[in-house]
Design a protein around this motif. Structure first.
Motif, PDB file in Angstrom:
ATOM      1  N   THR A 206      -5.454  -9.401 -19.346  1.00 30.89           N
ATOM      2  CA  THR A 206      -5.132  -8.225 -18.532  1.00 30.89           C
ATOM      3  C   THR A 206      -3.668  -7.836 -18.702  1.00 30.89           C
ATOM      4  O   THR A 206      -2.800  -8.686 -18.877  1.00 30.89           O
ATOM      5  CB  THR A 206      -5.424  -8.476 -17.046  1.00 30.89           C
ATOM      6  N   HIS A 207      -3.413  -6.543 -18.643  1.00 34.23           N
ATOM      7  CA  HIS A 207      -2.058  -6.020 -18.828  1.00 34.23           C
ATOM      8  C   HIS A 207      -1.511  -5.340 -17.582  1.00 34.23           C
ATOM      9  O   HIS A 207      -0.302  -5.254 -17.401  1.00 34.23           O
ATOM     10  CB  HIS A 207      -2.033  -5.008 -19.975  1.00 34.23           C
ATOM     11  N   ASP A 208      -2.388  -4.815 -16.772  1.00 33.66           N
ATOM     12  CA  ASP A 208      -1.991  -4.093 -15.578  1.00 33.66           C
ATOM     13  C   ASP A 208      -2.917  -4.490 -14.436  1.00 33.66           C
ATOM     14  O   ASP A 208      -3.927  -5.158 -14.641  1.00 33.66           O
ATOM     15  CB  ASP A 208      -2.071  -2.575 -15.804  1.00 33.66           C
ATOM     16  N   GLY A 209      -2.568  -4.041 -13.236  1.00 30.88           N
ATOM     17  CA  GLY A 209      -3.429  -4.276 -12.095  1.00 30.88           C
ATOM     18  C   GLY A 209      -2.849  -5.266 -11.103  1.00 30.88           C
ATOM     19  O   GLY A 209      -2.058  -6.148 -11.448  1.00 30.88           O
ATOM     20  N   ASP A 210      -3.264  -5.112  -9.871  1.00 28.77           N
ATOM     21  CA  ASP A 210      -2.802  -5.938  -8.765  1.00 28.77           C
ATOM     22  C   ASP A 210      -3.378  -7.349  -8.865  1.00 28.77           C
ATOM     23  O   ASP A 210      -4.573  -7.524  -9.100  1.00 28.77           O
ATOM     24  CB  ASP A 210      -3.255  -5.273  -7.461  1.00 28.77           C
ATOM     25  N   LEU A 211      -2.532  -8.348  -8.696  1.00 34.23           N
ATOM     26  CA  LEU A 211      -2.980  -9.743  -8.710  1.00 34.23           C
ATOM     27  C   LEU A 211      -2.904 -10.389  -7.329  1.00 34.23           C
ATOM     28  O   LEU A 211      -3.148 -11.586  -7.191  1.00 34.23           O
ATOM     29  CB  LEU A 211      -2.137 -10.556  -9.698  1.00 34.23           C
ATOM     30  N   SER A 212      -2.596  -9.584  -6.311  1.00 34.56           N
ATOM     31  CA  SER A 212      -2.421 -10.153  -4.974  1.00 34.56           C
ATOM     32  C   SER A 212      -3.709 -10.735  -4.402  1.00 34.56           C
ATOM     33  O   SER A 212      -3.666 -11.531  -3.452  1.00 34.56           O
ATOM     34  CB  SER A 212      -1.865  -9.099  -4.008  1.00 34.56           C
ATOM     35  N   TRP A 213      -4.849 -10.377  -4.992  1.00 35.82           N
ATOM     36  CA  TRP A 213      -6.119 -10.944  -4.534  1.00 35.82           C
ATOM     37  C   TRP A 213      -6.197 -12.446  -4.788  1.00 35.82           C
ATOM     38  O   TRP A 213      -7.055 -13.140  -4.229  1.00 35.82           O
ATOM     39  CB  TRP A 213      -7.295 -10.237  -5.204  1.00 35.82           C
ATOM     40  N   LEU A 214      -5.269 -12.955  -5.600  1.00 36.52           N
ATOM     41  CA  LEU A 214      -5.221 -14.395  -5.852  1.00 36.52           C
ATOM     42  C   LEU A 214      -4.386 -15.139  -4.809  1.00 36.52           C
ATOM     43  O   LEU A 214      -4.334 -16.377  -4.831  1.00 36.52           O
ATOM     44  CB  LEU A 214      -4.630 -14.651  -7.242  1.00 36.52           C
ATOM     45  N   THR A 215      -3.718 -14.401  -3.922  1.00 38.47           N
ATOM     46  CA  THR A 215      -2.883 -15.038  -2.913  1.00 38.47           C
ATOM     47  C   THR A 215      -3.717 -15.975  -2.042  1.00 38.47           C
ATOM     48  O   THR A 215      -4.769 -15.571  -1.540  1.00 38.47           O
ATOM     49  CB  THR A 215      -2.212 -13.975  -2.021  1.00 38.47           C
ATOM     50  N   PRO A 216      -3.281 -17.218  -1.879  1.00 38.37           N
ATOM     51  CA  PRO A 216      -4.038 -18.170  -1.043  1.00 38.37           C
ATOM     52  C   PRO A 216      -4.231 -17.638   0.365  1.00 38.37           C
ATOM     53  O   PRO A 216      -3.313 -17.033   0.930  1.00 38.37           O
ATOM     54  CB  PRO A 216      -3.157 -19.423  -1.050  1.00 38.37           C
ATOM     55  N   PRO A 217      -5.399 -17.841   0.958  1.00 39.91           N
ATOM     56  CA  PRO A 217      -5.642 -17.374   2.319  1.00 39.91           C
ATOM     57  C   PRO A 217      -4.833 -18.173   3.337  1.00 39.91           C
ATOM     58  O   PRO A 217      -4.555 -19.353   3.120  1.00 39.91           O
ATOM     59  CB  PRO A 217      -7.148 -17.607   2.513  1.00 39.91           C
ATOM     60  N   ALA A 218      -4.463 -17.516   4.411  1.00 41.01           N
ATOM     61  CA  ALA A 218      -3.743 -18.212   5.473  1.00 41.01           C
ATOM     62  C   ALA A 218      -4.683 -19.185   6.164  1.00 41.01           C
ATOM     63  O   ALA A 218      -5.877 -18.921   6.306  1.00 41.01           O
ATOM     64  CB  ALA A 218      -3.194 -17.203   6.468  1.00 41.01           C
ATOM     65  N   LYS A 219      -4.131 -20.322   6.585  1.00 41.76           N
ATOM     66  CA  LYS A 219      -4.945 -21.300   7.304  1.00 41.76           C
ATOM     67  C   LYS A 219      -5.314 -20.761   8.678  1.00 41.76           C
ATOM     68  O   LYS A 219      -4.473 -20.217   9.398  1.00 41.76           O
ATOM     69  CB  LYS A 219      -4.186 -22.618   7.475  1.00 41.76           C
TER      70      LYS A 219
END
Length: 247
Positions: A206-219
């Protein structure tokens, strides 16, 4: 297990001039490659990473710095990059430093394309050895990061085209002879999760696009860290995507 972002270094002077750089010292990012590395770093800055491992080649160290600088710009602590020889560029031996158009005339070139598992570069290493050392190292590091930081941790490995292709082939369950079907461009980001049952390739090249969906969920209060959804196995029908379980 943790989530791994595989980042290829940005474009180099050798890439731009059609030279197989290999492990030649002093091969650095060109102007475009520097821009590519900065863009990759900015994308990854949407995710807090716990570690960064880099090939010892200078171009990878430059790309790693761009990734880590972007983390700092996002307000996160400065991480110290870890150099890992096992994800270094393939040892191309006598092929190193030669023009690609010249190498394409060598009879070995066809074998590299069609049956990489049978290739040992003259004066260098075999492609099987290349894949084995890289896969072994990445799985070992991933397990250590998971043990220290938990199954939601995200980390980065900065390496080279053939190394990342070999890692993706392994994660996809492909024989090395099929790895030439995978494309890995300069400064591209691929995402792999080594779950307990099997690896999952979440994205590649991948070259572009949001990666914030990989952010670990809060406990959640009073609860332990939630395991990544992929660890429960592949969802029949494809599932609803990241965060669909309320995270």
């Amino acid at each position: 297990m943790a989530t791994l972002l595989l980042v290829r270094h940005g474009r180099t002077t050798a890439n731009a001039s059609g030279i197989l750089a290999g492990r030649t010292p002093g091969v650095r990012l060109d102007e475009r490659g520097t821009e590519q590395a900065a863009r990759a770093g900015a994308r990854i800055a949407g995710v807090p990473i716990v570690a960064l491992v880099t090939s010892p080649q200078e171009r990878c160290k430059q790309t790693s710095k761009a990734v880590l600088d972007a983390q700092v710009a996002a307000g996160r602590p400065l991480l110290k990059p870890q150099t890992e020889k096992a994800i270094a560029e393939c040892d191309y031996g006598e092929w190193q430093g030669r023009p690609i158009k010249e190498l394409a005339k060598d009879p070995l070139w066809r074998t590299v394309q069609a049956q990489p598992s049978a290739v040992t570069f003259p004066g260098g290493e075999s492609m099987v050895t290349m894949q084995h050392r890289a896969v072994s190292a990445v799985r070992r590091i991933d397990a250590a990061i998971t043990a220290e930081h938990g199954p939601n941790a995200v980390w980065v490995a900065v390496s080279h085209g053939d190394i990342i292709k070999a890692l993706l082939a392994d994660a996809l369950g492909l024989h090395l002879d099929l790895f030439q079907r995978i494309n890995v461009d300069p400064a591209s980001v691929s995402v792999v999760r080594y779950a307990a049952d099997r690896p999952y390739v979440l994205s590649s090249n991948t070259h572009d696009g949001d990666l914030s969906w990989l952010t670990p969920p809060a406990k959640a209060k009073g609860r332990g860290s939630r395991k990544p959804a992929a660890d429960a196995g592949a969802v029949i029908g494809g599932g609803a995507g990241p965060g669909a379980d309320g995270s």
